[in-house]
Every structure is written in C-alpha cells, then in structure tokens.
Design a protein around this motif. Sequence first.
Motif, PDB file in Angstrom:
ATOM      1  N   SER A  45       0.838  -1.210   0.000  1.00 48.32           N
ATOM      2  CA  SER A  45       0.000   0.000   0.000  1.00 48.32           C
ATOM      3  C   SER A  45       0.867   1.252   0.000  1.00 48.32           C
ATOM      4  CB  SER A  45      -0.934   0.011   1.215  1.00 48.32           C
ATOM      5  OG  SER A  45      -1.885  -1.023   1.104  1.00 48.32           O
ATOM      6  N   ASP A 170      -5.885  -0.834  -4.879  1.00 50.03           N
ATOM      7  CA  ASP A 170      -5.319  -1.495  -3.700  1.00 50.03           C
ATOM      8  C   ASP A 170      -6.292  -2.556  -3.194  1.00 50.03           C
ATOM      9  OD1 ASP A 170      -3.850  -2.263  -1.535  1.00 50.03           O
ATOM     10  OD2 ASP A 170      -3.603  -0.248  -0.697  1.00 50.03           O
ATOM     11  N   GLU A 171      -6.017  -3.795  -3.467  1.00 44.44           N
ATOM     12  CA  GLU A 171      -6.875  -4.927  -3.105  1.00 44.44           C
ATOM     13  C   GLU A 171      -8.336  -4.686  -3.496  1.00 44.44           C
ATOM     14  OE1 GLU A 171      -6.162  -6.947   0.555  1.00 44.44           O
ATOM     15  OE2 GLU A 171      -4.356  -5.796   0.965  1.00 44.44           O
TER      16      GLU A 171
END
Length: 230
Positions: A45, A170-171
Amino acid sequence: MIHLENIQRRYVSDEVETTALADIDLHVEAGEFVAIMGPSGCGKSTLLNTLGTVDRPTGGKYLFDDRDLAALDEKALAQFRGATLGFVFQSFNLIDELTIEENVALGLAYRKDDAGKGIGDRRARVAAAMDKVGIAHRARHYPHQLSGGQQQRAAIARAIVGAPKLILADEPTGNLDTANGEQVMNILAGLNNEGATIIMVTHSPSHADMAKRRIDMLDGRIVASAARAL
Ligand SMILES: Nc1ncnc2c1ncn2[C@@H]1O[C@H](COP(=O)(O)OP(=O)(O)OP(=O)(O)O)[C@@H](O)[C@H]1O
Ligand SMILES: [Mg+2]
C-alpha cells in the motif's frame, strides 16, 4: 510512464523507525497491467500510495512521463492526481451522502478539458462510465443501497470517468466474494485491453494471474518481477 529510482519511505513514530520501502526501482510502461503481491506489511500500500502521490517518499526519485513529481507542491499534486490518476480501494470509499451518479461525477472534479462546454458533456461521461461497469440502473441510489460488488463497480466508474492515464487499485477484490471479485477483475482486464495502464495490489494469486506482470515484494523491497507466461 513510471520511473522509480531508489525510492525509500521511512516512518518514525515513538522513536521507532519503520522502513516501509527500501530502494525501490520500478519502471512501468503505458498499457501495462501489473499485479503487486507480498505478505501483509511488506509495503504494497505504501508503494501504491507513493505512486498515487498521496504519500511522499523520504528518498529517491519518481518521474511520471519524465516529470519529476518531487518538484510539485500539494496543490499541483492534487491537480496532477485529478487529471492523471484513478484510484480504487478495498473498501470502495464512496461517499454515503451522495448518489451513485454524484459519486461517479466526483471523478471529474479536477477535469478541466470540458469546462465551459456545459453540464451535458459531464453527464454523458458519467453515464458512459456507469454503463461500462453495469451500474447505470443504480444511478439514483445511495451506496448503502448497493451490494458490495455494485459499490466497487461504482468506485471503478468514478476512477475511470476522467479517462485517467493510470489506474491504481489497492486490493480491489479484497472485500468481495468470489463471483463479484471475478466480475471486478474482468472489468479491470477489459479496461487494460482497451489501453488503460493498471497497477493493482492483490492477495489473490488467481487475480494476479490476470495481470500481465507480477511483482513480488518482501520487507519493503521488490524481490521478483515476471511477465505472465502466455
Ligand atoms: N503511517 C504509518 N506510520 C508508521 N508506520 C507505518 C505507517 N503506514 C504504514 N506503516 C508501516 O509500513 C509497513 C508497510 O505497510 P503497508 O501498509 O504498505 O503494508 P501492505 O503490504 O500494504 O500490508 P497489507 O497487505 O496488510 O495491506 C508496515 O510495517 C506498516 O506498519
Ligand atoms: Mg495494504
């Protein structure tokens, strides 16, 4: 498009120093679809936030289209982000008080190219973005009235409505069940096929396999980078 050289990010809190990123070198060409994997806390991240200029590195160089981003102040960076980047997060990050179409329109907040042409263009763009991710029938709904998969598709519409050069995710499937995760991955793969550049963090090996390149991180470093075997 992206050129990272020796990028470092250190945090100091309560006199404890954490190196989230150590010596990151990374080059990403326009049109790539890169998946970043690695254990929790390895800096994924932090790397994505650095690429998104919402986090500033404590060392190293970040060139975007040959432009040195360290030279930009906060206002210029906000403009750069608004005009160039689209963000997709694990937790969707839609604004509860706004309808889906109003949320999607936020993706045009920093877009200047159609200023003066009236609201028609913006409306058409928002409609096209919602259409693309299959969310148009929920335009007047509020986020809490949508399923997780629908919310994430709305978030993708917000990310792409301004036709960004780079999508940072991000994910994006982290909070979704298998079927909805697959739908989101298919949308991202489709966007990449149409030319969008995507950098995505994921914990799912099968989702990483849908990218064209996989990067593995460990302890703030890139330890492997491999193109997908076709
Ligand atoms: N604001 C902060 N202050 C101090 N340390 C931080 C801060 N943000 C992140 N870190 C530390 O930096 C390291 C990298 O964090 P990061 O969030 O990038 O990991 P990640 O790979 O995304 O993990 P996950 O898979 O759990 O999301 C971790 O050790 C984390 O504790
Ligand atoms: Mg993370």
